[in-house]
Design a protein around this motif. Structure first.
Motif, mmCIF file in Angstrom:
data_model
loop_
_atom_site.group_PDB
_atom_site.id
_atom_site.type_symbol
_atom_site.label_atom_id
_atom_site.label_comp_id
_atom_site.label_asym_id
_atom_site.label_seq_id
_atom_site.Cartn_x
_atom_site.Cartn_y
_atom_site.Cartn_z
ATOM 1 N N ASP A 128 0.815 -1.222 0.000
ATOM 2 C CA ASP A 128 0.000 0.000 0.000
ATOM 3 C C ASP A 128 0.853 1.279 0.000
ATOM 4 N N ARG A 129 0.126 2.408 -0.131
ATOM 5 C CA ARG A 129 0.692 3.753 0.060
ATOM 6 C C ARG A 129 1.791 4.097 -0.931
ATOM 7 N N LYS A 130 1.440 3.881 -2.216
ATOM 8 C CA LYS A 130 2.339 4.295 -3.294
ATOM 9 C C LYS A 130 2.014 5.738 -3.653
ATOM 10 N N LYS A 131 3.030 6.518 -3.883
ATOM 11 C CA LYS A 131 2.838 7.918 -4.232
ATOM 12 C C LYS A 131 2.223 8.030 -5.631
ATOM 13 N N THR A 132 1.124 8.767 -5.732
ATOM 14 C CA THR A 132 0.549 9.036 -7.055
ATOM 15 C C THR A 132 0.465 10.550 -7.203
ATOM 16 N N GLY A 133 1.319 11.108 -8.034
ATOM 17 C CA GLY A 133 1.385 12.570 -8.127
ATOM 18 C C GLY A 133 1.960 13.122 -6.841
ATOM 19 N N ARG A 134 1.257 14.063 -6.192
ATOM 20 C CA ARG A 134 1.810 14.674 -4.979
ATOM 21 C C ARG A 134 1.291 14.041 -3.704
ATOM 22 N N ILE B 186 -3.910 6.389 1.490
ATOM 23 C CA ILE B 186 -3.670 5.514 2.649
ATOM 24 C C ILE B 186 -3.920 4.044 2.280
ATOM 25 N N THR B 187 -4.879 3.830 1.362
ATOM 26 C CA THR B 187 -5.076 2.479 0.819
ATOM 27 C C THR B 187 -5.020 2.591 -0.698
ATOM 28 N N THR B 188 -4.720 1.491 -1.337
ATOM 29 C CA THR B 188 -4.591 1.506 -2.801
ATOM 30 C C THR B 188 -5.965 1.626 -3.449
ATOM 31 N N PRO C 268 -2.259 -1.357 -11.246
ATOM 32 C CA PRO C 268 -1.798 -0.903 -9.928
ATOM 33 C C PRO C 268 -2.524 -1.560 -8.742
ATOM 34 N N SER C 269 -3.833 -1.848 -8.896
ATOM 35 C CA SER C 269 -4.558 -2.505 -7.794
ATOM 36 C C SER C 269 -4.047 -3.929 -7.600
ATOM 37 N N ASN C 270 -3.856 -4.643 -8.717
ATOM 38 C CA ASN C 270 -3.331 -6.004 -8.628
ATOM 39 C C ASN C 270 -1.899 -5.996 -8.108
#
Ligand SMILES: *Cc1c(COP(=O)(O)O)cnc(C)c1O
Length: 414
Positions: A16-22, A26-28, A63-65
């Protein structure tokens, strides 16, 4: 994630908690996009060429998988994982991966999930894969089968269904490796809380996510966790044959997994209490539970399973019962759900002769030790005394012949 982190911690953090943009969610999120593009074609080209990490098409990766796969790989200590649309889909793709560049020959445990036996006999064998079954708990027999069959792959379950036998997986892994065979382990019944097959020498681990890992009876899915050697082959095969899980299901599975270790601990301790109670009952013959002192694999179990964590399945026989008596008993259950599946938060009971082992002849079932009075209980997270009270009243009702219609299901009253 670092190896020293405990599995309970991994379950709520890994993936979890991959940076997307800025921002960092908290969850994908559930990524429904079927394809992805970039600011310039050059980057998309590099992603397609796998020179740069990134998503381009959801059959390849999503990305979810990816979040769920990272989580499962972390739990099992694997190199990588592939989320599949069902446990059976996962087993199929794992076996194809294992056999890709090996002899088309397989040694399999003779006590496997019913559909797995069906896949070996009705799908793989007709396609030219030679299949030989062996008692995986009889190590000399396994050694002999491997020597004679020269398999490309060995398939076993950590805890077998429905009689809960436990083989010496580390030894089977050594024998497989020495023969050049890949070891594929279905770890559904044990979960990585109890056993992590890759650490014992397995090459590919599969789970029905549908069961303990997702755990809430609301999603069907499977996952393959791979060692380094098989990972590229697995992904390449999956890109071509497309067995992937959908992003909604990935989200549900991941949400379920966050609490799997807690649930499993509770389910294991409930199962132990229920098993002891069943053993004390005069209406019950033969209680199969890996925590029982008299279990045929007791010394292996002491070596393979952590103390106090013996799984959450208890299989037992109603004394002198056939189909009629079992139906009467199961019809009388008010809390335990008489539905197919296992591993959910609620207790469930299954009648193997009617479901998982229906296609097997009564004579063959008898030989396998699956008699007509045998039922399989998947113990949930309810209060153990409530599960026991339900079993007790159902045993009484079965004896006095009363039927379900007399009393509502507990879900309607509590
Ligand atoms: C349920 C199960 C499977 C199949 O999984 P699905 O998600 O139903 O396809 C395979 N192996 C075991 C041990 C299972 O319990």
């Amino acid at each position: 994630m670092e190896k020293k982190v405990k599995i309970h911690t991994k379950a709520v953090h890994a993936g979890d908690r991959k940076k997307t943009g800025r921002h960092i969610p908290i969850t994908t999120p559930i990524h429904t996009a079927s394809s992805f593009f970039y600011e310039d074609m050059e980057m998309l080209d590099r992603v397609f060429g796998r020179e740069e990490a990134g998503f381009n098409y959801s059959r390849y990766d999503n990305p979810s998988n990816a979040a769920l796969e990272e989580l499962c790989a972390s739990l099992e200590g694997g190199h990588g994982a592939l989320a599949c649309s069902s446990g059976m889909g996962a087993i199929h793709v794992a076996l194809l991966t294992a056999l890709a560049d090996r002899r088309k020959s397989l040694v399999a445990a003779d006590a496997l999930y019913g559909a797995s036996v069906g896949m070996l006999m009705n799908v793989l064998e007709p396609m030219g894969v030679a299949v030989r079954f062996v008692d995986i708990c009889d190590l000399p027999a396994v050694e002999k089968a491997i020597a004679e069959q020269k398999p490309g792959c060995v398939l076993m379950e950590t805890i077998s269904n429905p009689l809960l036998r436990v083989g010496q997986m580390d030894r089977v892994a050594q024998l497989s490796k020495a023969a050049g065979a890949a070891l594929v382990v279905d770890n559904t019944f044990a979960t990585p809380l109890l056993v992590r097959p890759l650490e014992l020498g397995a090459n590919l681990v599969v789970h029905s996510l549908t069961k303990f890992l997702a755990g809430h009876g609301d999603v069907l899915g499977g996952v393959i966790i791979s060692d380094q050697d098989h990972y590229e082959g697995l992904r390449a095969l999956a890109r071509t044959v497309g067995p992937v899980l959908g992003p909604f299901e990935s989200y549900l599975a991941m949400r379920g997994i966050k609490t799997f270790a807690l649930r499993m601990e509770r389910q294991c301790s409930n199962a132990s209490v229920v098993s002891s109670w069943l053993t004390s009952r005069p209406e019950i013959d033969r209680v199969h539970f890996p925590g029982n002192a008299g279990h045929p694999d007791a010394s292996t179990i002491r070596r393979m399973l952590p103390a106090g964590l013996h799984g959450a399945i208890v299989t037992f026989e109603l004394k002198g019962a056939g189909r009629t008596e079992v139906f009467r008993f199961m019809n009388a259950l008010r809390l335990v759900v008489p539905a197919t599946s296992l591993g959910d938060v609620h207790s469930m009971m299954l009648y193997p002769s009617m479901s998982s082992h229906r296609e097997i002849s009564p004579k063959q079932r008898e030989r396998m030790g699956i008699r007509d009075g045998l039922v399989r209980l998947s113990v949930g997270i309810e209060a153990a005394e409530d599960i026991i009270a339900d079993l007790e009243q159902a045993l009484l009702a079965a004896r006095t012949g009363s039927t379900k219609s007399a009393k509502p299901a507990l879900a309607e009253t509590c």
